[in-house]
Design a protein around this motif. Sequence first.
Motif, PDB file in Angstrom:
ATOM      1  N   LEU A 251      23.291  14.977 -45.621  1.00 35.92           N
ATOM      2  CA  LEU A 251      23.432  13.605 -46.108  1.00 35.92           C
ATOM      3  C   LEU A 251      22.077  13.135 -46.606  1.00 35.92           C
ATOM      4  N   THR A 252      22.035  12.612 -47.841  1.00 38.74           N
ATOM      5  CA  THR A 252      20.793  12.125 -48.445  1.00 38.74           C
ATOM      6  C   THR A 252      20.945  10.657 -48.812  1.00 38.74           C
ATOM      7  N   ASP A 253      19.996   9.847 -48.386  1.00 35.01           N
ATOM      8  CA  ASP A 253      19.991   8.431 -48.738  1.00 35.01           C
ATOM      9  C   ASP A 253      19.459   8.252 -50.159  1.00 35.01           C
ATOM     10  N   LEU A 254      20.174   7.474 -50.981  1.00 36.53           N
ATOM     11  CA  LEU A 254      19.777   7.206 -52.362  1.00 36.53           C
ATOM     12  C   LEU A 254      19.498   5.726 -52.591  1.00 36.53           C
ATOM     13  N   SER A 255      19.504   4.942 -51.538  1.00 37.48           N
ATOM     14  CA  SER A 255      19.524   3.492 -51.663  1.00 37.48           C
ATOM     15  C   SER A 255      18.158   2.873 -51.439  1.00 37.48           C
ATOM     16  N   TYR A 256      18.112   1.538 -51.556  1.00 44.74           N
ATOM     17  CA  TYR A 256      16.893   0.789 -51.261  1.00 44.74           C
ATOM     18  C   TYR A 256      16.905   0.235 -49.839  1.00 44.74           C
ATOM     19  N   ASN A 257      18.097   0.109 -49.244  1.00 44.88           N
ATOM     20  CA  ASN A 257      18.207  -0.475 -47.909  1.00 44.88           C
ATOM     21  C   ASN A 257      18.371   0.557 -46.809  1.00 44.88           C
ATOM     22  N   GLY A 258      18.505   1.816 -47.186  1.00 47.05           N
ATOM     23  CA  GLY A 258      18.588   2.872 -46.189  1.00 47.05           C
ATOM     24  C   GLY A 258      19.997   3.242 -45.779  1.00 47.05           C
ATOM     25  N   THR A 259      20.122   4.425 -45.212  1.00 45.16           N
ATOM     26  CA  THR A 259      21.372   4.935 -44.654  1.00 45.16           C
ATOM     27  C   THR A 259      21.095   5.331 -43.215  1.00 45.16           C
ATOM     28  N   PHE A 260      22.045   5.050 -42.315  1.00 46.00           N
ATOM     29  CA  PHE A 260      21.828   5.245 -40.888  1.00 46.00           C
ATOM     30  C   PHE A 260      22.978   6.074 -40.315  1.00 46.00           C
ATOM     31  N   VAL A 261      22.651   7.038 -39.471  1.00 49.29           N
ATOM     32  CA  VAL A 261      23.657   7.947 -38.923  1.00 49.29           C
ATOM     33  C   VAL A 261      23.633   7.896 -37.407  1.00 49.29           C
ATOM     34  N   ARG A 262      24.811   7.689 -36.824  1.00 51.41           N
ATOM     35  CA  ARG A 262      24.961   7.823 -35.376  1.00 51.41           C
ATOM     36  C   ARG A 262      25.899   8.996 -35.116  1.00 51.41           C
ATOM     37  N   PHE A 263      25.428   9.968 -34.342  1.00 53.11           N
ATOM     38  CA  PHE A 263      26.242  11.121 -34.006  1.00 53.11           C
ATOM     39  C   PHE A 263      27.002  10.845 -32.717  1.00 53.11           C
ATOM     40  N   GLY A 264      28.306  11.133 -32.725  1.00 59.99           N
ATOM     41  CA  GLY A 264      29.140  10.823 -31.576  1.00 59.99           C
ATOM     42  C   GLY A 264      29.367   9.327 -31.470  1.00 59.99           C
ATOM     43  N   ILE A 265      29.654   8.866 -30.260  1.00 59.56           N
ATOM     44  CA  ILE A 265      29.951   7.449 -30.049  1.00 59.56           C
ATOM     45  C   ILE A 265      28.721   6.655 -29.647  1.00 59.56           C
ATOM     46  N   ASP A 266      27.890   7.243 -28.797  1.00 61.14           N
ATOM     47  CA  ASP A 266      26.729   6.523 -28.269  1.00 61.14           C
ATOM     48  C   ASP A 266      25.411   7.230 -28.569  1.00 61.14           C
ATOM     49  N   GLY A 267      25.390   8.087 -29.596  1.00 55.78           N
ATOM     50  CA  GLY A 267      24.171   8.820 -29.899  1.00 55.78           C
ATOM     51  C   GLY A 267      23.092   7.924 -30.488  1.00 55.78           C
ATOM     52  N   GLU A 268      21.872   8.437 -30.513  1.00 54.27           N
ATOM     53  CA  GLU A 268      20.771   7.710 -31.138  1.00 54.27           C
ATOM     54  C   GLU A 268      21.013   7.595 -32.641  1.00 54.27           C
ATOM     55  N   ILE A 269      20.519   6.522 -33.221  1.00 51.44           N
ATOM     56  CA  ILE A 269      20.697   6.304 -34.654  1.00 51.44           C
ATOM     57  C   ILE A 269      19.536   6.943 -35.414  1.00 51.44           C
ATOM     58  N   VAL A 270      19.870   7.771 -36.405  1.00 53.48           N
ATOM     59  CA  VAL A 270      18.886   8.394 -37.285  1.00 53.48           C
ATOM     60  C   VAL A 270      18.789   7.545 -38.549  1.00 53.48           C
ATOM     61  N   ALA A 271      17.601   7.034 -38.848  1.00 53.72           N
ATOM     62  CA  ALA A 271      17.392   6.196 -40.031  1.00 53.72           C
ATOM     63  C   ALA A 271      16.891   7.056 -41.179  1.00 53.72           C
ATOM     64  N   LEU A 272      17.612   7.031 -42.294  1.00 58.54           N
ATOM     65  CA  LEU A 272      17.228   7.770 -43.493  1.00 58.54           C
ATOM     66  C   LEU A 272      16.820   6.776 -44.568  1.00 58.54           C
ATOM     67  N   ARG A 273      15.624   6.875 -45.020  1.00 53.65           N
ATOM     68  CA  ARG A 273      15.151   6.053 -46.142  1.00 53.65           C
ATOM     69  C   ARG A 273      14.633   7.012 -47.198  1.00 53.65           C
ATOM     70  N   ARG A 274      15.530   7.338 -48.126  1.00 57.02           N
ATOM     71  CA  ARG A 274      15.295   8.366 -49.143  1.00 57.02           C
ATOM     72  C   ARG A 274      15.082   9.733 -48.493  1.00 57.02           C
ATOM     73  N   GLY A 275      15.549   9.896 -47.272  1.00 60.48           N
ATOM     74  CA  GLY A 275      15.446  11.169 -46.574  1.00 60.48           C
ATOM     75  C   GLY A 275      16.810  11.805 -46.410  1.00 60.48           C
ATOM     76  N   SER A 276      16.842  12.944 -45.716  1.00 64.23           N
ATOM     77  CA  SER A 276      18.078  13.704 -45.531  1.00 64.23           C
ATOM     78  C   SER A 276      18.212  14.139 -44.087  1.00 64.23           C
ATOM     79  N   CYS A 277      19.439  14.416 -43.673  1.00 63.05           N
ATOM     80  CA  CYS A 277      19.687  15.037 -42.384  1.00 63.05           C
ATOM     81  C   CYS A 277      20.966  15.858 -42.481  1.00 63.05           C
TER      82      CYS A 277
END
Length: 321
Positions: A251-277
């Motif tokens: 997943l690659t963020d293409l935005s100005y406000n960022g994309t955020f990923v939570r794995f599972g239900i209560d996992g830590e949130i990974v913040a992507l700002r023009r980054g990938s995971c």
Amino acid sequence: MTQIRERTVLFADLRGSTALYETLGNAEATSVVTQTVGLIGQAVDECNGQLIKTLGDGLMAVFASPRDGVKAAGRMHALLEHAAAQGKQFGTSKVLRALRMQVALARGEVVEMAGDCFGDAVNVAARLLDHAGDNETLITAEVLSGLQAQQKARFRSLDRIAVRGRAEPVHVYVLDLPSQGDMAATQFGEVVQAVEPDGMRLVWHDLDRVFDIDSMPIVLGRSVQATYCITDARVSRSHARIDWHGGSFSLTDLSYNGTFVRFGIDGEIVALRRGSCTLHGHGTIGLGSPPVDANSPSVRFEVLHFADTLPQSLPTVRTRS
């Protein structure tokens, strides 16, 4: 003297320098970034190009042929990777590993005036950087058409992408990097043996769709041209992109406000700002804001293995106030 010529325009941009300034301080970080830009700039001369200008964290160059431009892009990535692995030029490899590079190329008529270049190809190449993920090289169809068959085979179509400032979408291709074997590393966990998935399921309200790997890439965004259209004003027209790389989904963020990923239900949130995971299992993708409440534009995802199971109901994501 003003001249109009057909040129391949290349923009390269280093990302991750903000963290360097916080870690190293202004003086040392400025030195590292300046030297790194100078390092990747060597590829321009090596590949018969002309360096037009440096841009703080990046540079702009032009080439007579698409082949030389694409060769220079590959050389830039190789120089940065080699410097990070050796860790000699700037004292520590860890510093350079924090930097990531995006490269974009476009081709067309360019106005050369007073040592600078102007034109549609310049604008397209500069704005394609907004759509590039970490260590990616993007090119337009005009650049691809000037490549030899062996070079063309290394690129994969991302279809047409809406580029800021242009009425018509641009057909974009991404350079496929060679697979690093069957061990997949992610930024949110340890290295694990990869089990190749077959598809991706996305759910936003009543929009429940399953995509197989042949459907990649998936562009998530507000534009009606997006593969997965999310009609929410907080979502960018082309907000994020899901690709298939070497046996896994990224997943690659293409935005100005960022994309955020939570794995599972209560996992830590990974913040992507023009980054990938790398996406694995199931979870939630927040577009423009973290998926912490029911009102945020969030898409639930599930990585599917068709041979093992049929798609099941995705678990309800617990919201937080």
